[in-house]
Write a protein that holds these residues in place. Structure first.
Motif, PDB file in Angstrom:
ATOM      1  N   UNK A  87       0.749  -1.241   0.054  1.00 59.48           N
ATOM      2  CA  UNK A  87      -0.099  -0.046  -0.103  1.00 59.48           C
ATOM      3  C   UNK A  87       0.855   1.285  -0.164  1.00 59.48           C
ATOM      4  N   UNK A  88       2.088   1.233   0.332  1.00 59.63           N
ATOM      5  CA  UNK A  88       2.797   2.495   0.598  1.00 59.63           C
ATOM      6  C   UNK A  88       3.386   2.954  -0.802  1.00 59.63           C
ATOM      7  N   UNK A  89       3.524   4.295  -0.924  1.00 57.03           N
ATOM      8  CA  UNK A  89       4.056   5.015  -1.953  1.00 57.03           C
ATOM      9  C   UNK A  89       5.320   4.527  -2.655  1.00 57.03           C
ATOM     10  N   UNK A  96      15.512   3.176  -6.235  1.00 57.89           N
ATOM     11  CA  UNK A  96      16.393   2.053  -5.555  1.00 57.89           C
ATOM     12  C   UNK A  96      15.879   1.401  -4.506  1.00 57.89           C
ATOM     13  N   UNK A  97      14.893   2.041  -3.613  1.00 56.10           N
ATOM     14  CA  UNK A  97      14.378   1.483  -2.640  1.00 56.10           C
ATOM     15  C   UNK A  97      13.465   0.364  -2.920  1.00 56.10           C
ATOM     16  N   UNK A  98      12.769   0.562  -3.999  1.00 49.92           N
ATOM     17  CA  UNK A  98      11.733  -0.504  -4.101  1.00 49.92           C
ATOM     18  C   UNK A  98      12.364  -1.640  -4.866  1.00 49.92           C
ATOM     19  N   UNK A  99      13.278  -1.236  -5.637  1.00 46.76           N
ATOM     20  CA  UNK A  99      14.033  -2.497  -6.391  1.00 46.76           C
ATOM     21  C   UNK A  99      14.794  -3.380  -5.227  1.00 46.76           C
ATOM     22  N   UNK A 331       1.918   6.882 -17.093  1.00 46.95           N
ATOM     23  CA  UNK A 331       2.811   8.174 -17.039  1.00 46.95           C
ATOM     24  C   UNK A 331       3.033   8.342 -15.479  1.00 46.95           C
ATOM     25  N   UNK A 332       2.244   7.968 -14.477  1.00 42.12           N
ATOM     26  CA  UNK A 332       2.583   7.867 -13.155  1.00 42.12           C
ATOM     27  C   UNK A 332       2.761   6.651 -12.623  1.00 42.12           C
ATOM     28  N   UNK A 333       3.509   6.333 -11.506  1.00 40.26           N
ATOM     29  CA  UNK A 333       3.129   5.178 -10.859  1.00 40.26           C
ATOM     30  C   UNK A 333       1.808   4.815 -10.499  1.00 40.26           C
ATOM     31  N   UNK A 334       1.623   3.471 -10.680  1.00 42.79           N
ATOM     32  CA  UNK A 334       0.056   3.104 -10.221  1.00 42.79           C
ATOM     33  C   UNK A 334      -0.295   2.885  -8.951  1.00 42.79           C
TER      34      UNK A 334
END
Length: 334
Positions: A87-89, A96-99, A331-334
């Protein structure tokens, strides 16, 4: 089973690979999923494709359990990162954080120390490409990822990634994973020529157009019970909807005599067709039953002559989608 190099890399993968999108963890029970994986292994498939987002991360877990006990060196395990896994942004995209968080989650679920190919599931317009590629390169250097690739990237996005990698000394991407089949050929005008020049191989998904090219959907009739077109909960019905027009289904039925003349099933003809493209390294097939796996893998090694390819084109050409602009990331992160 036949094998091909993944682009210009030294990695060889099975011509037909097994993918568990829309099946493992959602559409089929785990026992059936594991039976499908076992059938793929029996048929010589060594390449398995999944993603962190499939079935809300459950697909990776099922695949990890299904492959447990197999000789890891004899497998090529692919997964992906981009779509939301929480659920987080920062639970999405190619920061880098999400990868880093995503790959560690994938390795745990897949029960492996590394993945053979880690793919950017879409292009992230909100993250500097340099940041994404550096994170990928760090994972390669750490040994958690052996090769990196992309999925559904536009030609100019692939070109930018190659330029940055060359300038910064990063490992280059070796693969692209696009939708590709007789009816959907948006990679042919620009993506394939670019990838041929740059040594990037295609690992194509939906070679049988979500099942439409099997011929099981008939014009003017209800979809068979339990088929992907009836899978509303797992999104299968949404994904196949664009192919479910009567004009498409009528043309598909015209392919049946060609398949019969060649001694192939409709599904085998569809998978064999994508493998005629020399830039295709592997065709991903999914299945809800082991017999589907055994049927589809028989397309490996099949050669279609020019006359057959022309007959196919004559039938489907009015319906073929070739517009490169159909390749789009949010165009923006889902």
């Amino acid at each position: 089973m036949e094998f091909r190099r993944l682009g210009r890399s030294g990695l060889k993968i099975s011509e037909v690979s097994y993918g568990n999108w829309l099946t493992h963890g959602s559409q089929v029970e785990e026992d059936a999923a594991r039976a499908c994986v076992a059938a793929a292994l029996d048929e010589g498939v060594t390449t398995f494709d999944t993603a962190d987002v499939y079935a809300g991360t459950r697909a990776e877990e099922v695949l990890g359990r299904a492959l447990k006990g197999q000789r890891r060196e004899g497998l090529e395990i692919f997964t992906k990162v981009y779509w939301p896994t929480g659920p987080g942004q920062n639970d999405r995209g190619l920061s880098r954080k999400h990868i880093f968080e995503s790959v560690h989650g994938s390795l745990k679920r897949l029960q492996t120390d590394y993945v053979d190919l880690y793919q950017a599931h879409r292009f992230d317009h909100e993250t500097p490409l340099e940041e994404t590629l550096r994170a990928f390169d760090d994972l390669v250097r750490q040994g958690k990822v052996l090769y990196v690739g992309v999925s559904e990237w536009r030609p100019e996005e692939i070109e930018r990634a190659l330029k940055i990698a060359d300038e910064m000394g990063f490992d280059r991407i070796v693969s692209n994973q696009p939708q590709y089949n007789m009816l959907w050929r948006v990679i042919e005008p620009e993506v394939v020529p670019l990838c041929e020049r740059e040594g990037i191989g295609q690992i194509v998904w939906s070679p049988i157009a979500q099942g439409v090219l099997t011929g099981k959907y008939l014009p003017g009739q209800e979809a068979p019970a339990g088929s992907r077109a009836t899978d509303k909960e797992g999104r299968g019905a949404d994904m196949i909807a664009g192919f479910m027009r009567d004009e498409v289904l009528r043309r598909v039925q015209e392919l049946r005599p060609i398949a019969e003349e060649l001694g192939l099933t409709m599904a085998q003809l569809a998978v064999a067709w994508v493998l005629q493209n020399p830039n295709v390294s592997s065709a991903i097939v999914g299945a809800s039953r082991p017999e589907q796996v055994r049927d589809n893998v028989k397309a490996a090694g099949v050669k279609l002559d020019a006359d057959v390819l022309k007959r196919i084109d004559d039938i489907v050409d009015p319906l073929v989608e070739r517009d490169t602009d159909k390749i789009q990331s949010p165009a923006t992160r889902p």
